[in-house]
Design a protein around this motif. Structure first.
Motif, PDB file in Angstrom:
ATOM      1  N   LYS A  86       0.846  -1.195   0.000  1.00 55.16           N
ATOM      2  CA  LYS A  86       0.000   0.000   0.000  1.00 55.16           C
ATOM      3  C   LYS A  86       0.883   1.248   0.000  1.00 55.16           C
ATOM      4  N   ALA A  87       0.423   2.270  -0.749  1.00 57.37           N
ATOM      5  CA  ALA A  87       1.142   3.535  -0.854  1.00 57.37           C
ATOM      6  C   ALA A  87       0.206   4.676  -0.478  1.00 57.37           C
ATOM      7  N   CYS A  88       0.793   5.764  -0.014  1.00 58.71           N
ATOM      8  CA  CYS A  88       0.036   6.979   0.292  1.00 58.71           C
ATOM      9  C   CYS A  88       0.796   8.168  -0.269  1.00 58.71           C
ATOM     10  N   VAL A  89       0.076   9.081  -0.941  1.00 57.04           N
ATOM     11  CA  VAL A  89       0.663  10.292  -1.511  1.00 57.04           C
ATOM     12  C   VAL A  89       0.156  11.496  -0.727  1.00 57.04           C
ATOM     13  N   LEU A  90       1.076  12.258  -0.139  1.00 54.56           N
ATOM     14  CA  LEU A  90       0.716  13.423   0.658  1.00 54.56           C
ATOM     15  C   LEU A  90       0.811  14.700  -0.180  1.00 54.56           C
ATOM     16  N   ALA A  91      -0.149  15.600   0.007  1.00 57.15           N
ATOM     17  CA  ALA A  91      -0.106  16.933  -0.592  1.00 57.15           C
ATOM     18  C   ALA A  91      -0.751  17.900   0.385  1.00 57.15           C
ATOM     19  N   HIS A  92      -0.414  19.178   0.250  1.00 55.17           N
ATOM     20  CA  HIS A  92      -0.910  20.150   1.212  1.00 55.17           C
ATOM     21  C   HIS A  92      -2.005  21.052   0.653  1.00 55.17           C
ATOM     22  N   ARG A  93      -2.470  20.767  -0.577  1.00 55.83           N
ATOM     23  CA  ARG A  93      -3.567  21.547  -1.148  1.00 55.83           C
ATOM     24  C   ARG A  93      -4.501  20.621  -1.912  1.00 55.83           C
ATOM     25  N   ASP A  94      -5.806  20.964  -1.899  1.00 57.15           N
ATOM     26  CA  ASP A  94      -6.803  20.139  -2.585  1.00 57.15           C
ATOM     27  C   ASP A  94      -6.468  19.944  -4.050  1.00 57.15           C
ATOM     28  N   GLU A  95      -6.052  21.050  -4.723  1.00 55.06           N
ATOM     29  CA  GLU A  95      -5.806  20.946  -6.164  1.00 55.06           C
ATOM     30  C   GLU A  95      -4.642  20.014  -6.469  1.00 55.06           C
ATOM     31  N   LEU A  96      -3.632  19.945  -5.590  1.00 58.97           N
ATOM     32  CA  LEU A  96      -2.524  19.018  -5.797  1.00 58.97           C
ATOM     33  C   LEU A  96      -2.980  17.576  -5.610  1.00 58.97           C
ATOM     34  N   THR A  97      -3.807  17.342  -4.603  1.00 54.79           N
ATOM     35  CA  THR A  97      -4.335  15.987  -4.378  1.00 54.79           C
ATOM     36  C   THR A  97      -5.124  15.517  -5.595  1.00 54.79           C
ATOM     37  N   SER A  98      -5.992  16.375  -6.099  1.00 56.67           N
ATOM     38  CA  SER A  98      -6.814  16.023  -7.257  1.00 56.67           C
ATOM     39  C   SER A  98      -5.952  15.830  -8.501  1.00 56.67           C
ATOM     40  N   GLN A  99      -5.000  16.738  -8.718  1.00 55.75           N
ATOM     41  CA  GLN A  99      -4.135  16.646  -9.888  1.00 55.75           C
ATOM     42  C   GLN A  99      -3.305  15.376  -9.856  1.00 55.75           C
ATOM     43  N   ASN A 100      -2.725  15.055  -8.705  1.00 58.82           N
ATOM     44  CA  ASN A 100      -1.907  13.846  -8.602  1.00 58.82           C
ATOM     45  C   ASN A 100      -2.730  12.589  -8.847  1.00 58.82           C
ATOM     46  N   ARG A 101      -3.949  12.557  -8.321  1.00 56.33           N
ATOM     47  CA  ARG A 101      -4.789  11.374  -8.503  1.00 56.33           C
ATOM     48  C   ARG A 101      -5.198  11.215  -9.973  1.00 56.33           C
ATOM     49  N   ASP A 102      -5.540  12.316 -10.633  1.00 57.39           N
ATOM     50  CA  ASP A 102      -5.925  12.256 -12.045  1.00 57.39           C
ATOM     51  C   ASP A 102      -4.775  11.740 -12.902  1.00 57.39           C
ATOM     52  N   LYS A 103      -3.571  12.271 -12.670  1.00 59.00           N
ATOM     53  CA  LYS A 103      -2.410  11.828 -13.456  1.00 59.00           C
ATOM     54  C   LYS A 103      -2.084  10.363 -13.138  1.00 59.00           C
ATOM     55  N   TYR A 104      -2.214   9.984 -11.888  1.00 57.69           N
ATOM     56  CA  TYR A 104      -1.933   8.603 -11.481  1.00 57.69           C
ATOM     57  C   TYR A 104      -2.849   7.632 -12.226  1.00 57.69           C
ATOM     58  N   ARG A 105      -4.120   7.983 -12.343  1.00 58.64           N
ATOM     59  CA  ARG A 105      -5.065   7.104 -13.039  1.00 58.64           C
ATOM     60  C   ARG A 105      -4.730   6.978 -14.517  1.00 58.64           C
ATOM     61  N   ARG A 106      -4.205   8.031 -15.115  1.00 57.73           N
ATOM     62  CA  ARG A 106      -3.810   7.964 -16.531  1.00 57.73           C
ATOM     63  C   ARG A 106      -2.600   7.070 -16.709  1.00 57.73           C
ATOM     64  N   VAL A 107      -1.644   7.173 -15.791  1.00 59.32           N
ATOM     65  CA  VAL A 107      -0.423   6.378 -15.906  1.00 59.32           C
ATOM     66  C   VAL A 107      -0.658   4.939 -15.460  1.00 59.32           C
ATOM     67  N   ASN A 108      -1.488   4.761 -14.426  1.00 64.85           N
ATOM     68  CA  ASN A 108      -1.705   3.431 -13.827  1.00 64.85           C
ATOM     69  C   ASN A 108      -3.200   3.095 -13.759  1.00 64.85           C
ATOM     70  N   PRO A 109      -3.880   2.948 -14.883  1.00 63.76           N
ATOM     71  CA  PRO A 109      -5.329   2.710 -14.847  1.00 63.76           C
ATOM     72  C   PRO A 109      -5.716   1.401 -14.166  1.00 63.76           C
ATOM     73  N   GLN A 110      -4.760   0.477 -14.034  1.00 63.68           N
ATOM     74  CA  GLN A 110      -5.056  -0.830 -13.454  1.00 63.68           C
ATOM     75  C   GLN A 110      -4.952  -0.840 -11.938  1.00 63.68           C
ATOM     76  N   LEU A 111      -4.444   0.220 -11.325  1.00 54.48           N
ATOM     77  CA  LEU A 111      -4.246   0.264  -9.881  1.00 54.48           C
ATOM     78  C   LEU A 111      -5.340   1.093  -9.211  1.00 54.48           C
ATOM     79  N   SER A 112      -5.856   0.601  -8.100  1.00 49.62           N
ATOM     80  CA  SER A 112      -6.977   1.268  -7.424  1.00 49.62           C
ATOM     81  C   SER A 112      -6.489   2.437  -6.563  1.00 49.62           C
TER      82      SER A 112
END
Length: 567
Positions: free
Chosen positions: A52-78
């Motif tokens: 299990k991994a956790c990605v920390l960010a200090h602003r809502d827009e960074l959390t959303s941006q990181n998750r969106d990019k992560y899904r594009r790069v890793n669509p198979q990972l939840s």
């Protein structure tokens, strides 16, 4: 989705450092694609396992941006999210807001982690981050810590050594300028008669005493000279101005407005809604100049900004780089029609460039090619392992002296020395007419091209059953980078067929059927060249329309401009 070759190397070095040390920080400047490479490092660490991994960010827009990019790069990972609204750890990778996770109940509910990723990792030594890191390590001593940031050196001089003991890789602004992913800065250090006074300003714990700076800079004659120089060098450009105090900013904004320039001022004392309204007006072009006090140094970008005015010094080079970086983004013509940006004017009235040396002088372009281990050295102050080319330790700020015999690396030495994207690309680029004025690369579902017209290059991307779109206008390197990134975004490893054997086979009969008669007699024509020519022919009208539209539509096509050919 594919990574650029330099991004792949960044990921390889980060994964190797994590394996060797259990922690690492990787430094990459604005425009590199930190969210994408961060996602690839996570996948390389946990894919195919139950980790299990956790990605920390200090602003809502960074959390959303990181998750969106992560899904594009890793669509198979939840994925899942922990923020003010949601507390969900079900995904293999969870994206968490630091402010939410540091609350005792939320921290207690955090499951055992195998990888903790910290975006904007220069915050990692702050108390809230340290509570999360300590909790993760208490639950799992083998939890690995990975940090990414563009500006590792903190204003309070706190080193990052307590969290990271090595630097996996460092991608500097100059490298991204040379590769076409940022525009080059043109820096002017302007003395309006106050440089001697500024050099004697006292330093506080975090920076120069901005009250003293305001006493020097906040005078009508100084401001009038600032506006005169701005009009002379950058009067038609959208501009961000950095001031010392709120009163200084308000006076500067008032002077710009009195000179007939649509200007707004933004600072931390304004409400969130008012700040959004001000930024929206600037983004729409209604406002030409936006004046601020330490509000727009991190996490804000408006790519059409092509002038940065520094009316304050900075005791830290990282702060100066953040301010200048606001103007270095390239422009997507689809998002900003009619905007042509080939550089960024930096007007430094505050002596930061004199203090730190220009951005152009503090880059080292060695070590960009190849793969495998990056050469390293040990910092004599904090004993961290850092890349050999680094001149300032990202963890403690130690400065190595540059060999005087080598001299500084001036901007003119590398901006025009294009990184050969044609060789480094995952795709094969085809010179359509043998004169290097029109190039196309094909994937399975997308194609990219660069075309020369009236002294400008134009990057264009297309996909099956979709109308092509204009990606970039200006320098060749910028257009090549944009077209190559278009292919990387829409293709995969399976379609990156640069070295496949079939590329060099003769064209098929169906291909020849759609090509002009002269190509049927060209026995050296390959199947891939035929594919590129067909992409051009099938999309020629749309390409012409985009290029002529970007070029104001009315100029005569020169004989050397490939886009004007009827082939």
């Amino acid at each position: 989705m594919l990574l650029r070759p330099r991004q792949k190397l960044f990921v390889e070095r980060s994964l190797r450092a994590l394996d060797e040390h259990g922690n690492t920080i990787a430094v990459a400047s604005t425009g590199f694609g930190k969210s994408i490479t961060l996602s690839a490092v996570i996948a390389g660490s946990i894919q195919g396992t139950k980790a299990k991994a956790c990605v920390l960010a200090h602003r809502d827009e960074l959390t959303s941006q990181n998750r969106d990019k992560y899904r594009r790069v890793n669509p198979q990972l939840s994925t899942s999210v922990v923020d003010a609204k949601t507390k969900n750890w079900a995904g293999q990778t969870t994206f968490a807001m630091v402010q939410t996770l540091t609350r005792p109940a939320n921290l207690a509910a955090m499951p055992k982690l195998d990888l903790l990723v910290i975006d904007e990792a220069h915050h990692a030594v702050a108390d809230g981050y340290r509570r999360i890191i300590d909790r993760a390590r208490d639950a799992n001593p083998d939890c690995r810590i990975f940090g990414v940031t563009a500006t590792p050196n903190r204003g309070d001089k706190k080193g990052l050594r307590s969290v990271f003991d090595n630097v996996a890789d460092q991608v500097r602004l100059g490298e991204l300028i040379a590769s076409g992913h940022l525009v080059p800065p043109r820096t002017f250090v302007v003395d309006v008669g106050v440089q001697d006074k500024l050099q004697n300003v006292r330093k506080s714990v975090a920076d120069f005493d901005m009250g003293e700076v305001a006493e020097i800079m906040d005078h009508a004659p100084v401001t009038d000279e600032v506006i005169r120089h701005w009009k002379e060098k950058a009067g038609d450009r959208q501009t961000v101005v950095f001031c010392s105090t709120v009163a200084h900013a308000e006076n500067v904004a008032e002077a710009f407005s009195a000179a007939g320039v649509a200007t707004a001022v933004i600072h931390g004392d304004l409400g969130a809604e008012e700040r959004r309204h001000i930024l929206a007006a600037y983004a729409s072009g209604k406002t030409r100049v936006i004046v601020n006090i330490s509000v727009l140094t991190e996490g804000w970008d408006h790519p059409p900004t092509s002038c940065v005015v520094l009316l304050r010094p900075s005791s830290y080079k990282s702060t100066m780089m953040q301010m200048v970086g606001r103007g270095l983004r390239t422009v997507d013509p689809g998002e900003h029609p009619g905007v042509l940006k080939t550089d960024c004017i930096v007007l430094d009235f505050g002596t930061s460039t004199l203090l730190h040396g220009s951005l152009e002088q503090d880059v080292d372009l060695d070590g960009r090619e190849g793969s495998g281990e990056a050469p390293t050295k040990e910092c004599p102050d904090c004993e961290a392992t850092v890349p050999l080319a680094v001149m300032e330790c990202p963890l403690c700020g130690h400065l190595w002296e540059r060999d005087e015999a080598d001299g500084p690396t001036e901007l003119s030495e590398f901006v025009m020395s294009e990184i050969d994207l044609l060789k480094r690309s995952s795709f094969r680029w085809c010179d359509l007419f043998g004169d290097d004025a029109a190039l196309i690369a094909n994937g399975f579902v997308a194609w990219g091209g660069v075309f020369f017209l009236n002294s400008r290059w134009h990057g264009i991307g297309g996909r099956q059953k979709e109308r092509p779109r204009l990606l970039a206008v200006g320098e060749r390197t910028v257009c090549l980078a944009a077209a190559d990134d278009w292919l990387n975004t829409h293709e995969s490893d399976e379609s990156a067929h640069k070295t496949r054997r079939w590329l060099n086979q003769p064209p098929t009969q169906k291909q020849l059927q759609y090509l002009p008669a002269e190509y049927r007699q060209d026995f050296g024509l390959t199947r891939y060249q035929a594919s590129a020519l067909l992409s051009f022919r099938f999309n020629r009208n749309a390409i012409r329309s985009l290029v002529f539209g970007a070029d104001n539509g009315g100029r005569t096509v020169r004989n050397g401009d490939a886009i004007g050919r009827a082939a």
